[in-house]
Enzyme design. Structure first.
Site, PDB file in Angstrom:
ATOM      1  N   LYS A 197       2.482   5.149  -0.530  1.00 55.49           N
ATOM      2  CA  LYS A 197       2.217   6.495  -1.058  1.00 55.49           C
ATOM      3  C   LYS A 197       3.483   7.124  -1.617  1.00 55.49           C
ATOM      4  CE  LYS A 197      -0.037   8.289   2.641  1.00 55.49           C
ATOM      5  NZ  LYS A 197      -0.604   7.132   3.359  1.00 55.49           N
ATOM      6  N   LYS A 221       6.445  -3.317  -1.265  1.00 55.90           N
ATOM      7  CA  LYS A 221       5.178  -2.917  -0.643  1.00 55.90           C
ATOM      8  C   LYS A 221       4.617  -1.706  -1.382  1.00 55.90           C
ATOM      9  CE  LYS A 221       4.705  -0.381   3.331  1.00 55.90           C
ATOM     10  NZ  LYS A 221       3.577   0.241   3.981  1.00 55.90           N
ATOM     11  N   LYS A 249      14.973   8.364   9.630  1.00 54.27           N
ATOM     12  CA  LYS A 249      14.453   9.652   9.167  1.00 54.27           C
ATOM     13  C   LYS A 249      15.530  10.721   9.207  1.00 54.27           C
ATOM     14  CE  LYS A 249       9.615   9.194  10.543  1.00 54.27           C
ATOM     15  NZ  LYS A 249       8.629   9.699  11.498  1.00 54.27           N
TER      16      LYS A 249
HETATM   17  P1  ADP Z   1       2.121   4.752   3.045  1.00 55.71           P
HETATM   18  O1  ADP Z   1       3.203   3.719   2.919  1.00 55.71           O
HETATM   19  O2  ADP Z   1       1.132   4.682   1.952  1.00 55.71           O
HETATM   20  O3  ADP Z   1       2.654   6.140   3.314  1.00 55.71           O
HETATM   21  P2  ADP Z   1       1.599   4.646   5.842  1.00 55.71           P
HETATM   22  O4  ADP Z   1       2.993   4.183   6.119  1.00 55.71           O
HETATM   23  O5  ADP Z   1       1.217   6.054   6.150  1.00 55.71           O
HETATM   24  O6  ADP Z   1       1.288   4.340   4.323  1.00 55.71           O
HETATM   25  O7  ADP Z   1       0.597   3.657   6.547  1.00 55.71           O
HETATM   26  C1  ADP Z   1      -0.747   3.950   6.848  1.00 55.71           C
HETATM   27  C2  ADP Z   1      -1.436   2.641   7.213  1.00 55.71           C
HETATM   28  O8  ADP Z   1      -1.628   1.857   6.030  1.00 55.71           O
HETATM   29  C3  ADP Z   1      -0.634   1.756   8.165  1.00 55.71           C
HETATM   30  O9  ADP Z   1      -1.543   1.090   9.029  1.00 55.71           O
HETATM   31  C4  ADP Z   1       0.040   0.786   7.237  1.00 55.71           C
HETATM   32  O10 ADP Z   1       0.395  -0.423   7.869  1.00 55.71           O
HETATM   33  C5  ADP Z   1      -1.009   0.591   6.151  1.00 55.71           C
HETATM   34  N1  ADP Z   1      -0.381   0.265   4.860  1.00 55.71           N
HETATM   35  C6  ADP Z   1       0.403   1.088   4.125  1.00 55.71           C
HETATM   36  N2  ADP Z   1       0.784   0.495   2.989  1.00 55.71           N
HETATM   37  C7  ADP Z   1       0.253  -0.757   3.015  1.00 55.71           C
HETATM   38  C8  ADP Z   1       0.298  -1.862   2.102  1.00 55.71           C
HETATM   39  N3  ADP Z   1       0.975  -1.807   0.976  1.00 55.71           N
HETATM   40  N4  ADP Z   1      -0.388  -2.989   2.439  1.00 55.71           N
HETATM   41  C9  ADP Z   1      -1.070  -3.056   3.607  1.00 55.71           C
HETATM   42  N5  ADP Z   1      -1.161  -2.049   4.497  1.00 55.71           N
HETATM   43  C10 ADP Z   1      -0.506  -0.904   4.213  1.00 55.71           C
HETATM   44 NA    NA Z   2       5.009   4.895   4.611  1.00 51.71          NA
END
Ligand code: ADP
Ligand code: NA
Length: 330
Positions: free
Chosen positions: A200, A197, A114
């Site tokens: 967001k 993956k 970060k």
């Molecule tokens: P993002 O990548 O959308 O910002 P976060 O990192 O904030 O998501 O993760 C929030 C929750 O959602 C965590 O528990 C994370 O493991 C799960 N998560 C995020 N993206 C995925 C994905 N593509 N598949 C499965 N679980 C996910």
């Molecule tokens: Na993320």
């Protein structure tokens, strides 16, 4: 007998949740709130470790809470609250800072990533101390289980080390929590780029399905998802990552296992399969979307729910903090 205590935090985000968050995290939490005493926290104190716009943060915190409630986190059965509403989080974080080694904190790879991403000028002491605040979040509630993604494993390890260190220095005080790392089978990939993956922040515009998308937009994204030229609906994550990802989504949302779906679509093309999947996704999300909009249209009611839940959380957190202060001679 008491149910085991579970703690999980989520970052406030102005964006909608994406289907990966729903399948990878929410579906599991929804199940676990039956068998656990579950505490879910929208971590706005973590959000301010990078630059924020105050009005946007306030809005993001509400939107995030609304989406979790709409998607099935029950604020009567579980505790769902906003971190800054319970002052013990900041207070315990300070106490834990005093037993955290500078070198130990410097080894956190998330901090290194970060800080490289945001640059030296935006790298604050708050960002550095983020993992210690996260340890405080968990330890305040005597959480036994912390469901989380692989990327948080090192922070849970730090939390365990701090709990054990405190206990041995000041006497038995904290429960040492266990990480429950998400199953890889629950991982959802970008629809356009099934090697990446779904996320967001990182996904391509057409590659991510949002919880709050219009149904027509969702259907369009699913129909244009990347597949392969073989044309058979078969799970093979190495050779056929696109269709395998769609099968994972279909199975998670319908509760039908993947082998049964393969049988159901044997001899049929991707078009049929995608059309049905689009229906499954839009039907799953329609009531959630409606509930989010309803909650957001009545902020006073949402604030009332969050305030009541913060009171429930504070009762537990303040008792832990009092124990800590007492042990430390404060
Ligand atoms: P993002 O990548 O959308 O910002 P976060 O990192 O904030 O998501 O993760 C929030 C929750 O959602 C965590 O528990 C994370 O493991 C799960 N998560 C995020 N993206 C995925 C994905 N593509 N598949 C499965 N679980 C996910
Ligand atoms: Na993320």
């Amino acid at each position: 007998t008491a149910k085991p205590r579970l703690f999980s935090g989520m970052q406030p985000s102005a964006d909608s949740l994406q289907i990966g968050n729903y399948i990878g995290a929410l579906l599991q939490w929804r199940e676990m709130q039956r068998t656990h005493d579950a505490i879910f926290c929208v971590v706005d104190l973590h959000a301010i470790t990078v630059a924020q716009d105050p009005a946007q943060l306030r809005e993001a915190t509400r939107r995030t809470a609304a989406q979790y409630i709409a998607a099935g986190i029950d604020p009567e059965q579980s505790t769902l609250f906003v971190q800054s509403h319970v002052s013990a989080h900041a207070e315990l974080a300070w106490a834990l800072n005093t037993i955290t080694g500078f070198g130990e904190a410097s080894r956190m790879t998330q901090f290194k990533d970060k800080s490289a991403r945001h640059g030296a000028d935006a790298t604050t002491v708050g960002l550095f101390a983020y993992p210690v605040l996260m340890a405080a979040d968990i330890l305040l509630y005597d959480a036994e289980v912390v469901p989380t993604g692989e990327d948080q494993r090192q922070h849970i390890e730090l939390t365990r080390n701090l709990a054990e260190r405190f206990n041995s220095r000041f006497g038995e005080t904290f429960v040492v929590p266990e990480a429950q790392i998400q199953k890889a089978s629950a991982k959802i990939y970008d629809l356009q780029d099934p090697a990446a993956k779904m996320s967001k922040s990182a996904s391509s515009e057409k590659g991510v399905v949002w919880l709050l998308d219009e149904p027509t937009a969702t259907a369009k994204k699913i129909k244009s998802a990347t597949t392969d030229s073989e044309g058979s609906v078969r799970y093979d994550s190495a050779e056929k990552p696109g269709i395998s990802n769609l099968l994972t989504i279909y199975s998670a949302l319908s509760g039908t296992d993947i082998a049964a779906l393969e049988d159901q679509y044997a001899g049929r093309g991707y078009g049929d399969f995608k059309k049905d999947l689009a229906e499954v996704v839009t039907e799953t999300f329609a009531p959630i979307r409606a509930r989010v909009l309803e909650l957001l249209s009545d902020p006073a009611e949402l604030d009332r729910i969050l305030a009541g839940n913060a009171d429930k959380a504070a009762e537990i957190a303040n008792a832990t903090l009092a124990r800590v202060y007492d042990r430390m001679g404060l």
